[in-house]
Design an enzyme around this catalytic site. Structure first.
Site, PDB file in Angstrom:
ATOM      1  N   HIS A  74      -6.432   2.955   0.744  1.00  0.00           N
ATOM      2  CA  HIS A  74      -6.098   3.117   1.998  1.00  0.00           C
ATOM      3  C   HIS A  74      -6.972   4.661   2.502  1.00  0.00           C
ATOM      4  O   HIS A  74      -6.769   5.531   1.773  1.00  0.00           O
ATOM      5  CB  HIS A  74      -4.787   3.556   2.163  1.00  0.00           C
ATOM      6  CG  HIS A  74      -4.085   3.811   3.677  1.00  0.00           C
ATOM      7  ND1 HIS A  74      -3.002   2.907   4.243  1.00  0.00           N
ATOM      8  CD2 HIS A  74      -4.514   4.566   4.561  1.00  0.00           C
ATOM      9  CE1 HIS A  74      -2.909   3.598   5.455  1.00  0.00           C
ATOM     10  NE2 HIS A  74      -3.705   4.361   5.541  1.00  0.00           N
ATOM     11  N   HIS A 104      -3.639   0.941   8.360  1.00  0.00           N
ATOM     12  CA  HIS A 104      -4.155   0.454   6.878  1.00  0.00           C
ATOM     13  C   HIS A 104      -5.778   0.103   7.195  1.00  0.00           C
ATOM     14  O   HIS A 104      -6.106  -0.948   7.696  1.00  0.00           O
ATOM     15  CB  HIS A 104      -3.489  -0.520   6.355  1.00  0.00           C
ATOM     16  CG  HIS A 104      -3.821  -1.149   4.947  1.00  0.00           C
ATOM     17  ND1 HIS A 104      -3.618  -0.257   3.985  1.00  0.00           N
ATOM     18  CD2 HIS A 104      -4.678  -2.052   4.547  1.00  0.00           C
ATOM     19  CE1 HIS A 104      -4.371  -0.725   2.733  1.00  0.00           C
ATOM     20  NE2 HIS A 104      -5.062  -1.748   3.292  1.00  0.00           N
ATOM     21  N   ASP A 150      -1.436  16.469  -2.220  1.00  0.00           N
ATOM     22  CA  ASP A 150      -1.821  15.511  -3.030  1.00  0.00           C
ATOM     23  C   ASP A 150      -0.912  15.771  -4.193  1.00  0.00           C
ATOM     24  O   ASP A 150      -0.337  16.677  -4.516  1.00  0.00           O
ATOM     25  CB  ASP A 150      -3.157  15.597  -3.605  1.00  0.00           C
ATOM     26  CG  ASP A 150      -3.799  14.634  -4.459  1.00  0.00           C
ATOM     27  OD1 ASP A 150      -4.550  13.951  -3.755  1.00  0.00           O
ATOM     28  OD2 ASP A 150      -3.385  14.404  -5.574  1.00  0.00           O
ATOM     29  N   CYS A 172       0.639  -1.265  -0.098  1.00  0.00           N
ATOM     30  CA  CYS A 172      -0.015   0.076   0.136  1.00  0.00           C
ATOM     31  C   CYS A 172       0.962   1.202  -0.088  1.00  0.00           C
ATOM     32  O   CYS A 172       1.571   1.384   0.984  1.00  0.00           O
ATOM     33  CB  CYS A 172      -0.847  -0.173   0.995  1.00  0.00           C
ATOM     34  SG  CYS A 172      -1.978   1.524   1.205  1.00  0.00           S
ATOM     35  N   HIS A 209      -8.671   7.913   3.537  1.00  0.00           N
ATOM     36  CA  HIS A 209      -7.905   9.285   3.536  1.00  0.00           C
ATOM     37  C   HIS A 209      -9.110  10.237   3.297  1.00  0.00           C
ATOM     38  O   HIS A 209      -9.824   9.994   2.590  1.00  0.00           O
ATOM     39  CB  HIS A 209      -6.800   9.293   2.198  1.00  0.00           C
ATOM     40  CG  HIS A 209      -7.410   9.035   0.967  1.00  0.00           C
ATOM     41  ND1 HIS A 209      -7.497   7.646   0.539  1.00  0.00           N
ATOM     42  CD2 HIS A 209      -7.665   9.806   0.061  1.00  0.00           C
ATOM     43  CE1 HIS A 209      -7.919   7.719  -0.743  1.00  0.00           C
ATOM     44  NE2 HIS A 209      -8.108   8.886  -1.271  1.00  0.00           N
ATOM     45  N   CYS A 236       0.532   3.654   3.265  1.00  0.00           N
ATOM     46  CA  CYS A 236       1.159   2.821   4.289  1.00  0.00           C
ATOM     47  C   CYS A 236       2.457   3.288   4.282  1.00  0.00           C
ATOM     48  O   CYS A 236       3.195   3.419   5.216  1.00  0.00           O
ATOM     49  CB  CYS A 236       0.929   1.384   4.435  1.00  0.00           C
ATOM     50  SG  CYS A 236      -0.589   0.855   5.077  1.00  0.00           S
ATOM     51  N   GLY A 260     -14.986   6.764  -7.101  1.00  0.00           N
ATOM     52  CA  GLY A 260     -13.540   7.274  -7.490  1.00  0.00           C
ATOM     53  C   GLY A 260     -12.528   7.097  -6.566  1.00  0.00           C
ATOM     54  O   GLY A 260     -11.484   7.495  -6.728  1.00  0.00           O
ATOM     55  N   HIS A 270      -9.673  14.273   1.823  1.00  0.00           N
ATOM     56  CA  HIS A 270      -9.125  15.016   1.278  1.00  0.00           C
ATOM     57  C   HIS A 270      -9.532  16.525   1.835  1.00  0.00           C
ATOM     58  O   HIS A 270     -10.517  16.764   2.177  1.00  0.00           O
ATOM     59  CB  HIS A 270      -9.799  15.340  -0.189  1.00  0.00           C
ATOM     60  CG  HIS A 270      -9.313  14.135  -0.981  1.00  0.00           C
ATOM     61  ND1 HIS A 270      -8.514  13.854  -2.189  1.00  0.00           N
ATOM     62  CD2 HIS A 270      -9.894  12.794  -1.109  1.00  0.00           C
ATOM     63  CE1 HIS A 270      -8.511  12.887  -2.672  1.00  0.00           C
ATOM     64  NE2 HIS A 270      -9.346  12.233  -2.181  1.00  0.00           N
ATOM     65  N   ASN A 285     -13.685   9.571  -0.154  1.00  0.00           N
ATOM     66  CA  ASN A 285     -14.095   8.554  -1.371  1.00  0.00           C
ATOM     67  C   ASN A 285     -14.244   6.913  -0.688  1.00  0.00           C
ATOM     68  O   ASN A 285     -13.136   6.639  -0.349  1.00  0.00           O
ATOM     69  CB  ASN A 285     -13.474   8.430  -2.693  1.00  0.00           C
ATOM     70  CG  ASN A 285     -13.640   9.926  -3.237  1.00  0.00           C
ATOM     71  OD1 ASN A 285     -14.606  10.615  -3.292  1.00  0.00           O
ATOM     72  ND2 ASN A 285     -12.556  10.581  -3.780  1.00  0.00           N
TER      73      ASN A 285
HETATM   74  P1  5GP Z   1      -8.876   9.009  -4.218  1.00  0.00           P
HETATM   75  O1  5GP Z   1      -9.479   9.048  -5.530  1.00  0.00           O
HETATM   76  O2  5GP Z   1      -8.441   7.570  -3.847  1.00  0.00           O
HETATM   77  O3  5GP Z   1     -10.054   9.467  -3.105  1.00  0.00           O
HETATM   78  O4  5GP Z   1      -7.800   9.833  -3.835  1.00  0.00           O
HETATM   79  C1  5GP Z   1      -6.499   9.384  -3.985  1.00  0.00           C
HETATM   80  C2  5GP Z   1      -5.533  10.538  -4.067  1.00  0.00           C
HETATM   81  O5  5GP Z   1      -3.830  10.351  -3.853  1.00  0.00           O
HETATM   82  C3  5GP Z   1      -5.633  11.219  -5.538  1.00  0.00           C
HETATM   83  O6  5GP Z   1      -5.948  12.553  -5.469  1.00  0.00           O
HETATM   84  C4  5GP Z   1      -4.205  11.043  -6.081  1.00  0.00           C
HETATM   85  O7  5GP Z   1      -3.753  12.295  -6.912  1.00  0.00           O
HETATM   86  C5  5GP Z   1      -3.357  10.861  -4.801  1.00  0.00           C
HETATM   87  N1  5GP Z   1      -2.111  10.093  -4.795  1.00  0.00           N
HETATM   88  C6  5GP Z   1      -1.912   9.071  -5.526  1.00  0.00           C
HETATM   89  N2  5GP Z   1      -0.767   8.323  -5.223  1.00  0.00           N
HETATM   90  C7  5GP Z   1      -0.107   9.446  -4.556  1.00  0.00           C
HETATM   91  C8  5GP Z   1       1.200   9.640  -3.994  1.00  0.00           C
HETATM   92  O8  5GP Z   1       1.963   8.583  -4.496  1.00  0.00           O
HETATM   93  N3  5GP Z   1       1.488  10.651  -3.287  1.00  0.00           N
HETATM   94  C9  5GP Z   1       0.610  11.475  -3.121  1.00  0.00           C
HETATM   95  N4  5GP Z   1       1.256  12.485  -2.477  1.00  0.00           N
HETATM   96  N5  5GP Z   1      -0.668  11.563  -3.545  1.00  0.00           N
HETATM   97  C10 5GP Z   1      -0.780  10.460  -4.344  1.00  0.00           C
HETATM   98 ZN    ZN Z   2      -2.282   1.360   3.646  1.00  0.00          ZN
END
Ligand code: 5GP
Ligand code: ZN
Length: 118
Positions: free
Chosen positions: A102, A52, A36, A10, A104, A13, A97, A106, A91
């Site tokens: 994991h 996790h 992000d 992950c 999170h 993680c 989306g 925003h 989300n």
């Molecule tokens: P989700 O669409 O799952 O709610 O949001 C995942 C977010 O994680 C996306 O906005 C994407 O740009 C961000 N993201 C994905 N991989 C990484 C990463 O390796 N580092 C950072 N800082 N953000 C990431």
């Molecule tokens: Zn994780």
């Protein structure tokens, strides 16, 4: 934990563990916050639990959820958008989306956000 993901590979993680040397906007014993990779607004920071958890379908401890949402104000303050306003998005699953499996939160702000679905 949901059956289709694991902490083993992950990305969040690993970031939370400091494996990539990511700059943390905020960190404590429960969560970390970092910007992000693909920001959708001038401020776009993610609050991520160290534990996790995939998403709300894992029925996370309400104390954990309270902690994540409770730190949003501090993250917004550190990013300079607490007074101007910020949006919280979280989300769950494919149709929402969710791309990183994991949990999170925003924190988005720094400009006038649209009055759309969210
Ligand atoms: P989700 O669409 O799952 O709610 O949001 C995942 C977010 O994680 C996306 O906005 C994407 O740009 C961000 N993201 C994905 N991989 C990484 C990463 O390796 N580092 C950072 N800082 N953000 C990431
Ligand atoms: Zn994780």
């Amino acid at each position: 934990m949901s059956k289709d993901t694991s902490a083993h590979d992950c990305i969040f993680c690993k970031i939370a563990a400091g494996d990539f040397g990511t700059d943390f906007v905020y960190a404590d014993e429960v969560c970390v916050a970092f910007d992000d990779l693909n920001p959708q607004a001038p401020v776009h920071t993610l609050i991520v639990p160290r534990e996790h958890v995939v998403n709300l379908n894992d029925d996370p401890d309400p104390n954990l959820l309270g902690h994540l949402f409770g730190r949003a104000h501090e993250v917004a303050r550190l990013k300079g958008v607490a007074d101007s306003g910020y949006r919280i998005i979280q989300n769950n699953g494919e149709d929402a989306g969710q791309t990183v499996m994991h949990l999170h939160v925003h924190v988005i702000g720094g400009s006038q956000l649209g009055e759309g679905l969210v």
